[in-house]
Write an enzyme that holds these catalytic residues in place. Sequence first.
Site, PDB file in Angstrom:
ATOM      1  N   ALA A  19       0.924  -1.084  -0.034  1.00  0.00           N
ATOM      2  CA  ALA A  19       0.016   0.157  -0.017  1.00  0.00           C
ATOM      3  C   ALA A  19       0.911   1.063  -0.183  1.00  0.00           C
ATOM      4  O   ALA A  19       2.113   1.245   0.283  1.00  0.00           O
ATOM      5  CB  ALA A  19      -1.050  -0.153   1.065  1.00  0.00           C
TER       6      ALA A  19
ATOM      7  N   GLU B  99      -0.836   2.729   6.931  1.00  0.00           N
ATOM      8  CA  GLU B  99      -1.015   3.697   6.153  1.00  0.00           C
ATOM      9  C   GLU B  99      -1.426   5.088   6.582  1.00  0.00           C
ATOM     10  O   GLU B  99      -1.245   6.279   6.610  1.00  0.00           O
ATOM     11  CB  GLU B  99      -1.923   3.627   4.772  1.00  0.00           C
ATOM     12  CG  GLU B  99      -1.162   2.363   4.061  1.00  0.00           C
ATOM     13  CD  GLU B  99       0.323   2.134   4.052  1.00  0.00           C
ATOM     14  OE1 GLU B  99       0.746   3.499   3.659  1.00  0.00           O
ATOM     15  OE2 GLU B  99       0.908   1.145   3.840  1.00  0.00           O
TER      16      GLU B  99
ATOM     17  N   HIS C 162       0.622   7.302   8.868  1.00  0.00           N
ATOM     18  CA  HIS C 162       1.294   8.213   7.989  1.00  0.00           C
ATOM     19  C   HIS C 162       0.907   9.551   7.764  1.00  0.00           C
ATOM     20  O   HIS C 162       1.332  10.367   7.453  1.00  0.00           O
ATOM     21  CB  HIS C 162       1.953   7.529   6.731  1.00  0.00           C
ATOM     22  CG  HIS C 162       2.946   6.448   6.936  1.00  0.00           C
ATOM     23  ND1 HIS C 162       4.378   6.825   7.209  1.00  0.00           N
ATOM     24  CD2 HIS C 162       3.118   5.405   6.229  1.00  0.00           C
ATOM     25  CE1 HIS C 162       4.805   5.939   7.050  1.00  0.00           C
ATOM     26  NE2 HIS C 162       4.245   4.821   6.392  1.00  0.00           N
TER      27      HIS C 162
END
Length: 950
Positions: A336, A372, A375
């Site tokens: 991803a 993700e 992040h």
Amino acid sequence: MCLKDILTMVKGNMVRIHFSAMCVGCTFLGMASLATIVGLWTVQLLPSTGPPAEPWNEHRLPDTLVPDYYNITLWPRLQPNIHGLFVFTGNSSVVFKCLRETDLILIHSNKLNLTSIDGYLAKLSALGTSVAPSIQKTWMQETTQYLVIQLKGKLNAGELYELYTEFVGELADDLAGFYRSEYEENGEKKIVATSQMHPTHARKTFPCFDEPAMRAVFYITLIHDRGTVALSNGMEIEKVDTVLDGQPVTMSTFEPTKNMSSYLLALVVSDYTNVTSANDTLIRIWARKKAIEVGHGDYALNITGPILKFFENYYSVPYPLSKSDQIALPDFYFGAMENWGLVTYRETNLLYDPVISSNANKERTATIIAHELAHMWFGNLVTLKWWNEVWLNEGFASYVSYLGADFAEPSWNVKDLIILKDIHHVFAVDALASSHPLSSNEEDIIKPEQITEQFDTVSYSKGASVLRMLSDFLTEPVFVQGLNTYLTMFAYQNTVGEDLWNHLQTAVDKTGTVLPLSVKEIMDRWVLQMGFPVVTVNTTTGQVSQMHFLLDPESSLQRQSPFNYEWIVPINWMKAEVEQSRFWLTEKTAFHSDMKATGNEWVLVNLNITGYYRVNYDTENWECLLNQLTENHEAVPVINRAQIVDDAFNLVRAKIIPVTLALKTTKYLSEEREYMPWQSALNNLDYFYLMFTQTDVYELLQNYTRKQVTPLFEHFKTITEDWSHVPTGHTDQYNQVNAIRFACSTGVDGCQNLTTGWYRQWMDQTNHNPIHPNLRSTVYCSAIASGGADEWDFGWLMFKTATIGIEADKLMSALACAKDTTLLERYLGYTLDASIIRKQDATSVIVYIASNPDGQTLAWDFVRKNWVYMFTEYGVGSFNFANLISGITKTFSTESELEQLLQFKSDNAEIGFGSGTAALEQAIEKTKANIKWVAENQREITDWLMAESA
Ligand SMILES: *[C@@H]1O[C@H](CO)[C@@H](O)[C@H](O)[C@H]1NC(C)=O
Ligand SMILES: *[C@@H]1O[C@H](CO)[C@@H](O)[C@H](O)[C@H]1NC(C)=O
Ligand SMILES: *[C@@H]1O[C@H](CO)[C@@H](O)[C@H](O)[C@H]1NC(C)=O
Ligand SMILES: *[C@@H]1O[C@H](CO)[C@@H](O)[C@H](O)[C@H]1NC(C)=O
Ligand SMILES: *[C@@H]1O[C@H](CO)[C@@H](O)[C@H](O)[C@H]1NC(C)=O
């Protein structure tokens, strides 16, 4: 970014064949699952070159210009042009500021055909009142990926200029930059134009200052066929239908992005649809229409809101954007990618099908989404200045992904699984002399392939492990307080790792937390030197000492450590079920009277493996621990039961303790029902299997494993009422898979009949698969291994017609379990044709086949024979490629295999090994160590196993 199945970059597929070194669901990065990859930091081996280069031969941008904003229009063509080529056309303006007077503009541009404007490749104008100097000369500097613009006069410091370009690029199926992904729906071929800018591919989409610290605002317009959907980082704000070049199209304009790095840009044109929920932030999950219609995006949608909320609380910083899009792509290189506001995933990682997905698939979806989304703040809002500190960005997201997933799925105990997936996994790599420190020198990481090489197991898993240790010894409230001030202070800016240490230090000082040294001084030991210590406790004298743990104690270290391979080690311990406490080991050796034990009393160090180190004891204490396991193993915390096994086996590999001691740690397993200790033991016995496949020891191992696993198999048979339902606990479900897998592979009564029976039922009634999703990988593998061409052909047919990626992945790995070499050879051949096996999967298939004892030699011969093809297709900048080398060589343990490997290295020296260079060096090192290990241990292991099975 999420490598791994990779760190799992083996993406999505968690199946291992035979005794696999990976735990189920072990891959975090899509491709990493099979990887034990360590960068050998090839840079250090490069000779330094001669005289100072021209600026355009330097890989780093000069400090003369910085971008302010880009205004980009792109038009991807989803039909091939008259030459049969898929292209995109576009234009881009970048407004930049001149910081220091210069007559040279360097801007990244790679593989773009720039259109000539008045005889030059770009047009320059000045904003404001000054006049731009005219252009003298423009050219493409391909080696360094620059568009070079030499000016007749100077740009003035402090002034803003605008550079305009027009270009055509190929919308290739190369998974990099703006690229094309294909799938079939209702028998119709569909094209998606999508992007992967990270780490250095934005320059393949439009000319840009393609370094992470070159933040800018991006104004994006996408031109696309009417009826298709265009997405980017910002919310779509305007859609205008128009006609261009005689084609009816829509122009979609997006809200300008935040000030951000070019690698976080994302662009997608598709005919996807979405499911959505809006509570504070608009959340949308995008996928193929069919997948969304049947609800495969629902799980991701359900957990995204809670995970975003979790991180908002954890960081105490609101989600910085107006929306959160996540999209599932049929072809995607990594697991991803955390593009800011438009996160891209492999389909198998984002979509969840309650009927077809296993609990491992579900866990992976939860952890990868959490990775993700973590992040969005750490990495995107605040970005590291340069790629030498990839470890901090990825290690951090990997660590907190467990916290986010735990919040979404509190019943799973997912936080404990970091032990198997990251800590034990990376211990194996970081114990090699060819490992490397987490952080590198900035000037050593300049070329795209050097940057790519940073994304390895050490960065992700060791990074996660040492940050978990840091959070533990600071305590979570102090850790998150430091994080919060760091994120607040540096929002929309770039940092170096030291900035985080400073903020954590401030939090430490404020709360009066007592540390033996500063945060930076402690962490430098773990970040700037490779490896980790083994802490040895002598319970007779109370002596505690540390030593650099090397799997091969005779290997020579290629690098000096600034700290002489000593660490500041947080020690938390317990004694005989009661006392618990902590202290710091700041010297090589110290004495602690608490560490003394008498009688049956034992000492256990590194509770819950919060510390990044292994532990060894005096023989008496080992015996006391073994007795405790036999008498009442539950007196030892479950994580530490897994630790005792893993430490013991690895201390053997390093010749610190005798091999029989490690084997003894597996004896109590006949009473063990928990997943973590079992998985730890199976991972370690896997090494024995790898080393002894072709020897007499194999049968003895099989007998012993069969004996140990039989009670586990019976246990699950009972609690599932003869396999009629699945256990409720998440990790119990994993252990059920272990029970079946190893019962079948060692021939426990009733196992093979069970799996082939289920598979047969499916073959008889194709549209009704009776096998529970959790068990599919194992059952398919077992049935295909014991079956023949019929079973294989059926599996292949199901693979080709699978409409769900996760189902296809399970079949893809199970097809490599066949025993018939004709079938395996056919399967290997398929990897050379991207229309049969997708490019993203080719290396995985080869590695799966290599993991099958019957396929090992075939796969190695195949790779050698087709090296040139593979190198051109996968060699450069590919993480997968390192997996290929390490996967294919992991059983190597004989002189002749070593010779073949060295021969392979010299035969292909000219073509090279690209991003697999480090993996090849490691493979050589590991093979040498394996040869020695087998020679030294075979006798003792044989004797012990014979005695046990007598
Ligand atoms: C971007 O370019 C378009 C088309 O040239 C123009 O209309 C628009 O104003 C530009 N936006 C910015 C922020 O410069
Ligand atoms: C770019 O130009 C080269 C050389 O003329 C040509 O071969 C290539 O097809 C062009 N690429 C695209 C995407 O048009
Ligand atoms: C996305 O989903 C929303 C809500 O279900 C729907 O109104 C919208 O039309 C969808 N957008 C597209 C492009 O499918
Ligand atoms: C929206 O968020 C609030 C606050 O986080 C929460 O209490 C509420 O249940 C959420 N509503 C929905 C429909 O999810
Ligand atoms: C998503 O949440 C809804 C509402 O809580 C629930 O009914 C549904 O089963 C969930 N779907 C999945 C796949 O978890």
